[in-house]
Design a protein around this motif. Structure first.
Motif, short mmCIF file in Angstrom:
data_model
loop_
_atom_site.label_atom_id
_atom_site.label_comp_id
_atom_site.label_asym_id
_atom_site.label_seq_id
_atom_site.Cartn_x
_atom_site.Cartn_y
_atom_site.Cartn_z
N ALA A 42 0.84 -1.21 0.00
CA ALA A 42 0.00 0.00 0.00
C ALA A 42 0.87 1.25 0.00
O ALA A 42 0.58 2.23 -0.71
CB ALA A 42 -0.93 -0.01 1.22
N ILE A 43 1.95 1.25 0.79
CA ILE A 43 2.85 2.41 0.83
C ILE A 43 3.48 2.63 -0.55
O ILE A 43 3.61 3.77 -1.02
CB ILE A 43 3.95 2.20 1.89
N ALA A 44 3.87 1.54 -1.20
CA ALA A 44 4.52 1.63 -2.51
C ALA A 44 3.54 1.97 -3.63
O ALA A 44 3.96 2.29 -4.75
CB ALA A 44 5.23 0.33 -2.83
N GLY A 45 2.24 1.89 -3.36
CA GLY A 45 1.26 2.21 -4.39
C GLY A 45 0.88 1.02 -5.25
O GLY A 45 0.28 1.20 -6.32
N LEU A 46 1.19 -0.20 -4.82
CA LEU A 46 0.90 -1.39 -5.60
C LEU A 46 -0.46 -2.00 -5.27
O LEU A 46 -0.96 -2.84 -6.01
CB LEU A 46 2.01 -2.43 -5.41
N ILE A 47 -1.05 -1.63 -4.14
CA ILE A 47 -2.45 -1.93 -3.86
C ILE A 47 -3.09 -0.65 -3.33
O ILE A 47 -2.40 0.23 -2.78
CB ILE A 47 -2.64 -3.08 -2.84
#
Length: 364
Positions: A42-47
Motif C-alpha cells: 500500500a505504501i509503494a502504491g501497488l495496492i
C-alpha cells in the motif's frame, strides 16, 4: 518521515494500520498473515487501500477522501521484494538501471549504475544475469535497484528469508553498512524477532491487521503493553494474580500463594491482574545466598532443552514430575548450568526481580 493510516478490507481480513516512523530503521514485526507485506504494498502504491492516508515527508501520496493516489514511480519509494523480483533476462546493470526515473539521460544513467555497482561491490558482475549470482549477490542487486533512484522511503520485505541461515548474519551486517548513509525512513518487514532487534531501533508489533504496540526495541521487548504483545515478543512467563498493597505501602501481586513485589512506577488498582517476565530475566539463586533475594521461589526442574550456548529450564513450583506441567520457563547460559550442576528433578531457588516483572494491560 512516513505517516500512514490505512484501511483495507479483504475476504476474511481487515487491515487497519496506523503508523508514524521517522528517519530511522523501523521493523514491522508479526506472524505470517498479519498484514505486514500488504502494508508495504500500500505504501509503494501497488495496492489501493479502501480508505485512509499516506504521507511521505509531509507530502500526501494517498488520500482516499481527497481522491489522491500517486502512481508508484511518483512516490519516491524503493521496495525490495521478498523474492527480489529481478528480471531474469536483464543483466545486473540492466536490473539496476530499471530503478532509475523515467527519462534519465543516458550518460547520467551510466554514471549512476557505475556508482551503485561500486557501492554493492559488484563491478565485476555487471554483465552477469541473476541465475549466475549467489543469493547474497541477488539481494544486493535488488537493494541497489531500490536505492538507485534516491528514494525518500526504503521498504524491505523479509530481505533475508530466501537466504541460508548460515549467511544471514553476515548479510545483515553488510546491509546495515550499505544503508549507513541513507537519509530517510527504512521500514523492514520481518517475522523474526531477533532480526527486528538487530536491525531496527524501533519495532511495531502487527497482528490481525492492527499495530498492537510501537516503541523502541528495548521498550517493546521488556515492557509489552498487553498479553498479546508479550506472547509475540517471547515474554513467555505470564502470571495471573491478585494485586494488593504490600507491607511497606508498595504493590504486591499474589501468585501461587506467593507475594511478589513489582515496580509499577505509578498507581494501580487492587484486583486481578496479569504480569510477565522474560525467561532470561528469571534469576537462579545459589542456596547460600537465597535469604538476600526478594521474590524468592523454590521449585523443581521438570524438563530442560539444551541449545548449545544455553538451556531452557521448565520449573514447577508444586510437587510432581510431569514435564508438561510447569510454572516458569528460564533461560540460563551453559556455563551456569554446568556450575550449578542442574538437571531434571533438581530443586532450585529462583528470584523474580521486581524491576523485571512488568504489568500487562487487558487486551482490547
Amino acid at each position: 518521515m512516513l505517516e500512514l493510516a490505512l484501511d483495507r478490507r479483504l475476504s476474511g481480513f481487515h487491515l487497519r494500520t496506523q503508523l508514524t516512523v521517522g528517519d530511522e530503521i523501523a521493523a514491522l514485526y508479526g506472524p505470517s498473515g498479519s498484514g505486514k507485506s500488504l502494508t508495504l504494498l500500500a505504501i509503494a502504491g501497488l495496492i489501493r487501500p479502501t480508505s485512509g492516508t499516506i504521507r511521505i515527508n509531509g507530502r500526501t501520496v494517498f488520500d482516499a477522501h481527497a481522491g489522491i493516489d500517486l502512481a508508484p514511480h511518483l512516490r519516491h519509494v524503493g521496495l525490495v521484494f521478498q523474492d527480489y523480483a529481478l528480471f531474469p533476462h536483464k543483466t545486473v546493470a540492466g536490473n539496476l538501471s530499471f530503478g532509475l526515473a523515467r527519462g534519465t539521460p543516458k550518460n547520467k544513467a551510466i554514471d549512476r549504475v557505475g556508482e551503485m555497482l561500486h557501492l554493492l561491490r559488484l563491478e565485476s558482475f555487471a554483465q552477469h544475469y541473476p541465475h549466475q549470482l549467489s543469493g547474497g549477490q541477488r539481494q544486493r542487486v535488488a537493494l541497489g535497484r531500490a536505492l538507485i533512484g534516491h528514494p525518500e522511503i526504503l521498504l524491505l520485505d523479509e530481505p533475508f528469508s530466501a537466504l541460508d541461515p548460515a549467511v544471514r548474519e553476515t548479510l545483515r551486517r553488510e546491509l546495515l553498512q550499505m544503508l549507513a548513509d541513507f537519509k530517510g525512513t527504512i521500514l523492514l518487514v520481518t517475522h523474526d524477532l531477533q532480526e527486528a532487534y538487530l536491525m531496527a531501533s524501533t519495532i511495531a508489533i502487527l497482528d490481525g491487521g492492527t499495530v498492537l504496540q510501537k516503541g523502541s526495541r528495548e521498550e517493546v521487548l521488556h515492557q509489552p503493553r498487553t498479553r498479546r504483545v508479550a506472547e509475540h515478543t517471547a515474554a513467555k512467563n505470564i502470571l495471573r494474580g491478585i494485586a494488593c498493597h504490600g507491607q511497606e505501602g508498595d504493590w504486591d501481586i499474589v501468585w501461587r500463594g506467593h507475594h511478589l513485589r513489582i515496580d509499577v512506577g505509578g498507581q494501580m488498582a487492587p484486583g486481578e491482574v496479569e504480569c510477565c517476565i522474560r525467561p532470561e530475566d528469571v534469576r537462579l539463586v545459589w542456596p547460600d545466598r537465597a535469604e538476600q533475594r526478594v521474590n524468592l521461589l523454590r521449585g523443581r526442574i521438570v524438563h530442560e532443552i539444551g541449545r548449545g550456548l544455553d538451556y531452557l529450564l521448565f520449573v514447577s513450583l508444586s510437587d510432581g514430575d510431569d514435564r508438561g506441567k510447569y510454572d516458569l520457563e528460564i533461560q540460563v547460559r551453559s556455563r551456569l548450568h554446568h556450575l550449578m550442576m542442574l538437571h531434571v528433578g533438581k530443586e532450585v531457588w529462583l528470584s523474580l526481580p521486581p524491576d523485571r516483572l512488568h504489568l500487562l494491560q487487558p487486551d482490547e
